[in-house]
Design a protein around this motif. Structure first.
Motif, PDB file in Angstrom:
ATOM      1  N   ALA A 180      -8.595  -7.342   2.636  1.00 10.91           N
ATOM      2  CA  ALA A 180      -9.226  -6.221   3.348  1.00 10.91           C
ATOM      3  C   ALA A 180     -10.057  -5.391   2.372  1.00 10.91           C
ATOM      4  CB  ALA A 180      -8.152  -5.413   4.060  1.00 10.91           C
TER       5      ALA A 180
ATOM      6  N   ALA B 194      -8.415   0.765   6.897  1.00 11.46           N
ATOM      7  CA  ALA B 194      -8.642  -0.471   6.132  1.00 11.46           C
ATOM      8  C   ALA B 194      -8.023  -1.713   6.779  1.00 11.46           C
ATOM      9  CB  ALA B 194      -8.175  -0.311   4.677  1.00 11.46           C
ATOM     10  N   TYR B 195      -8.122  -1.793   8.106  1.00  9.77           N
ATOM     11  CA  TYR B 195      -7.805  -3.033   8.814  1.00  9.77           C
ATOM     12  C   TYR B 195      -9.114  -3.750   9.107  1.00  9.77           C
ATOM     13  CZ  TYR B 195      -2.845  -2.418   9.233  1.00  9.77           C
ATOM     14  OH  TYR B 195      -1.519  -2.323   8.925  1.00  9.77           O
ATOM     15  N   ILE B 196      -9.108  -5.067   8.947  1.00  5.36           N
ATOM     16  CA  ILE B 196     -10.345  -5.832   9.131  1.00  5.36           C
ATOM     17  C   ILE B 196     -10.682  -5.922  10.620  1.00  5.36           C
ATOM     18  CG2 ILE B 196     -11.461  -8.066   8.741  1.00  5.36           C
ATOM     19  CD1 ILE B 196      -9.573  -8.492   6.359  1.00  5.36           C
TER      20      ILE B 196
ATOM     21  N   ARG C 252       0.854  -1.195   0.000  1.00  4.18           N
ATOM     22  CA  ARG C 252       0.000   0.000   0.000  1.00  4.18           C
ATOM     23  C   ARG C 252       0.886   1.240   0.000  1.00  4.18           C
ATOM     24  NH1 ARG C 252      -4.422  -1.284   4.768  1.00  4.18           N
ATOM     25  NH2 ARG C 252      -5.717  -2.745   3.598  1.00  4.18           N
TER      26      ARG C 252
ATOM     27  N   MET D 139      -4.771 -11.767   4.313  1.00  4.92           N
ATOM     28  CA  MET D 139      -5.870 -10.835   4.545  1.00  4.92           C
ATOM     29  C   MET D 139      -6.415 -10.308   3.216  1.00  4.92           C
ATOM     30  SD  MET D 139      -5.651 -11.023   7.777  1.00  4.92           S
ATOM     31  CE  MET D 139      -6.643  -9.793   8.606  1.00  4.92           C
TER      32      MET D 139
ATOM     33  N   GLY E 105      -5.428  -8.184  13.208  1.00  2.93           N
ATOM     34  CA  GLY E 105      -4.364  -7.184  13.350  1.00  2.93           C
ATOM     35  C   GLY E 105      -3.517  -7.142  12.091  1.00  2.93           C
ATOM     36  N   ASP E 106      -2.238  -6.805  12.256  1.00  5.12           N
ATOM     37  CA  ASP E 106      -1.339  -6.693  11.097  1.00  5.12           C
ATOM     38  C   ASP E 106      -0.647  -8.032  10.856  1.00  5.12           C
ATOM     39  OD1 ASP E 106       0.967  -6.200   9.432  1.00  5.12           O
ATOM     40  OD2 ASP E 106       0.600  -4.060   9.769  1.00  5.12           O
ATOM     41  N   ALA E 107      -1.109  -8.727   9.851  1.00  3.81           N
ATOM     42  CA  ALA E 107      -0.649 -10.104   9.617  1.00  3.81           C
ATOM     43  C   ALA E 107       0.851 -10.171   9.334  1.00  3.81           C
ATOM     44  CB  ALA E 107      -1.433 -10.705   8.457  1.00  3.81           C
ATOM     45  N   GLY E 108       1.349  -9.259   8.532  1.00  2.86           N
ATOM     46  CA  GLY E 108       2.767  -9.278   8.167  1.00  2.86           C
ATOM     47  C   GLY E 108       3.649  -9.017   9.378  1.00  2.86           C
TER      48      GLY E 108
HETATM   49  O1  LIG Z   1      -6.634  -6.221   8.632  1.00  2.00           O
HETATM   50  C1  LIG Z   1      -5.641  -6.128   7.886  1.00  2.00           C
HETATM   51  C2  LIG Z   1      -5.674  -5.452   6.665  1.00  2.00           C
HETATM   52  C3  LIG Z   1      -4.552  -5.395   5.902  1.00  2.00           C
HETATM   53  N1  LIG Z   1      -3.425  -5.969   6.346  1.00  2.00           N
HETATM   54  C4  LIG Z   1      -3.382  -6.625   7.529  1.00  2.00           C
HETATM   55  O2  LIG Z   1      -2.345  -7.157   7.903  1.00  2.00           O
HETATM   56  N2  LIG Z   1      -4.494  -6.681   8.288  1.00  2.00           N
END
Ligand SMILES: O=c1cc[nH]c(=O)[nH]1
Ligand SMILES: O=P(O)(O)OC[C@H]1O[C@H](OP(=O)(O)OP(=O)(O)O)[C@H](O)[C@@H]1O
Length: 214
Positions: free
Chosen positions: A138, A196-198, A105, A136, A203-206
């Motif tokens: 999103a 735009a986080y679900i 992004r 994810m 949370g933040d998957a990466g």
């Molecule tokens: O919820 C989200 C959305 C984008 N990326 C993520 O890691 N989590």
């Protein structure tokens, strides 16, 4: 077509619960491993849709006739968050080739973002069954941009999109832009934050799998 794993009560729900749990997910090994397990389970569900042919297998005592897949799908993922989930798919489709795509992004001054695709490393996808795995889904923008880029280069026979958690908005975006794509999800959540986080998501998957980005 949309398949949602957690619509059925199975042990997969335990892996999904652990993945979402803010305490348990601090253990990075377990976080990645739970995604691998869910990738394996979705790969197994997906395998039911392949074509099979009877094959003679010589055992030490005779011949067994075993129905085996006629073709292996090509797998793909978007770096970096999608890697453990893709790994799970690879453990079941262990003869499949894989595509890797770098996309992120790129946030504009306004706070809006565009999806920047930096690098694609892929086998030939002409006439192939292709499964793009990402943890994810999103807004769905990464998936749509990447798939359109690949479809501009290759005549993909069947496009499948697999995600651990998707938002309803992301699914709508995929359906509007990739109407022929089939969706394989572990869970579908209704909300997203302003960034735009679900929600509830995970949370933040990466970052949870591989550490914070600089
Ligand atoms: O919820 C989200 C959305 C984008 N990326 C993520 O890691 N989590
Ligand atoms: O549907 P979208 O709104 O396009 O978002 C989905 C993207 O977000 C996640 O990556 P993440 O942002 O965690 O990036 P990372 O892999 O670099 O950590 C996920 O793996 C997707 O690639």
């Amino acid at each position: 077509m949309i398949f949602i794993l957690n619509k059925t009560n199975t042990i997969a729900n335990q892996f999904l619960a652990e993945l979402r749990d803010a305490d348990i997910q601090q253990d990075k090994t377990r976080f990645r491993r739970n995604q691998e397990k869910l990738g394996q389970i979705l790969a197994y569900e997906f395998s039911k849709t392949l074509k099979y042919e009877a094959k003679d297998v010589q055992t030490s005592l005779g011949t067994a006739i075993v129905n085996t897949p006629v073709e292996q799908p090509v797998l793909g993922t978007i770096l970096r968050a999608g890697l453990p989930f893709h790994q799970g798919f690879m453990q079941f489709f262990d003869q499949s080739p894989s595509a890797f795509i770098t996309a992120y992004r790129k946030v504009k001054r306004t706070g809006d973002f565009i999806i920047q695709v930096d690098h694609i490393s892929t086998p030939n996808l002409d006439d192939k069954i292709f499964i793009l795995c990402d943890t994810m889904l999103a807004t769905g923008q990464s998936m749509v941009v990447v798939c359109k880029e690949l479809m501009a280069q290759y005549k993909i026979k069947e496009l499948h999109i697999a995600a651990v958690i998707a938002s309803t908005e992301g699914v709508a975006h995929v359906r509007a832009n990739l109407p022929k794509a089939k969706l394989w999800l572990c869970a579908l959540d209704d909300e997203m934050t302003s960034k735009a986080y679900i929600v509830p998501g995970l949370g933040d998957a990466g970052d949870l799998a591989f550490g914070d980005k600089a």
